[in-house]
Design an enzyme around this catalytic site. Structure first.
Site, PDB file in Angstrom:
ATOM      1  CE  LYS A 101      -1.089  -1.293   4.566  1.00  0.00           C
ATOM      2  NZ  LYS A 101      -2.041  -1.472   5.608  1.00  0.00           N
TER       3      LYS A 101
ATOM      4  CG  ASP B  64      -6.666  -2.028  16.318  1.00  0.00           C
ATOM      5  OD1 ASP B  64      -6.597  -2.932  15.533  1.00  0.00           O
ATOM      6  OD2 ASP B  64      -6.729  -0.852  15.776  1.00  0.00           O
TER       7      ASP B  64
END
Length: 183
Positions: free
Chosen positions: A72, A168
């Site tokens: 990315k 997370d």
């Protein structure tokens, strides 16, 4: 636009543009296919653009994709973020290295994150927008998350996290993720 190698992460690159600023603000080229091609990447390989907006202190990551991974291009288009890349490619000469960057809307620097590296960031300003250009469509079944506060990685997050997703917060340690990937 200049391209700089990131010594801590083999294959990672910084694309540094030249914003043109005047009393009106600025203009900046944030993607240049020729510069990407000259850096050894295929500009046509990127198939999906995304953006995230975070409020100050929000922490996102550390994320990567299983399978063949995901490369990315990451850029803070507004505000400022503390950005982190962890090399988890077993055959990489920089395996397990951690690199940190400050990306900002002022500089518009783009970071190339190679496939097989984990990525995360923390918003340093009241609002921070991060733009992603990804080399394959997102498949949530391939999502892998590593604990952002893993002591083995010792990422020096600059602020106490003010917001972290459940995914997370509940992420396994690097050791657990690596053990699962060996199976």
């Amino acid at each position: 636009m200049t391209v700089k190698e990131v010594p801590e992460i083999a294959g990672a690159l910084l694309f540094v543009p030249t914003p043109y600023a005047d009393e009106r603000g600025f203009f900046c080229r944030t993607f240049d296919a020729e510069a990407v091609r000259a850096a050894g990447l295929d500009p046509d390989a990127f198939v999906q653009d995304s953006v995230s907006r975070s409020v100050g202190g929000v922490l996102r990551g550390l994320h990567l994709r299983s399978g063949r991974g995901e490369a990315k291009l990451v850029r803070c288009s507004y505000g400022e973020v503390f950005d982190v890349v962890v090399d988890l490619r077993p055959d990489s000469p920089t395996h397990r290295n951690v690199a940190t960057f400050e990306l900002s809307g002022e500089t518009q620097v783009t970071l190339y994150v190679p496939a097989g590296c984990a990525h995360g960031f923390q918003a340093l300003t009241p609002t921070a927008d991060v733009s992603y250009r990804i080399d394959r469509p997102h498949d949530p079944t391939e999502d892998v998350t590593i604990a952002f506060d893993d002591p083995e990685l010792a990422v020096p997050w600059p602020l106490p996290p003010t917001g972290v997703s459940r995914r997370d917060r509940e992420a396994p340690s690097l050791a657990e993720v690596l053990k699962q990937r060996e199976v």
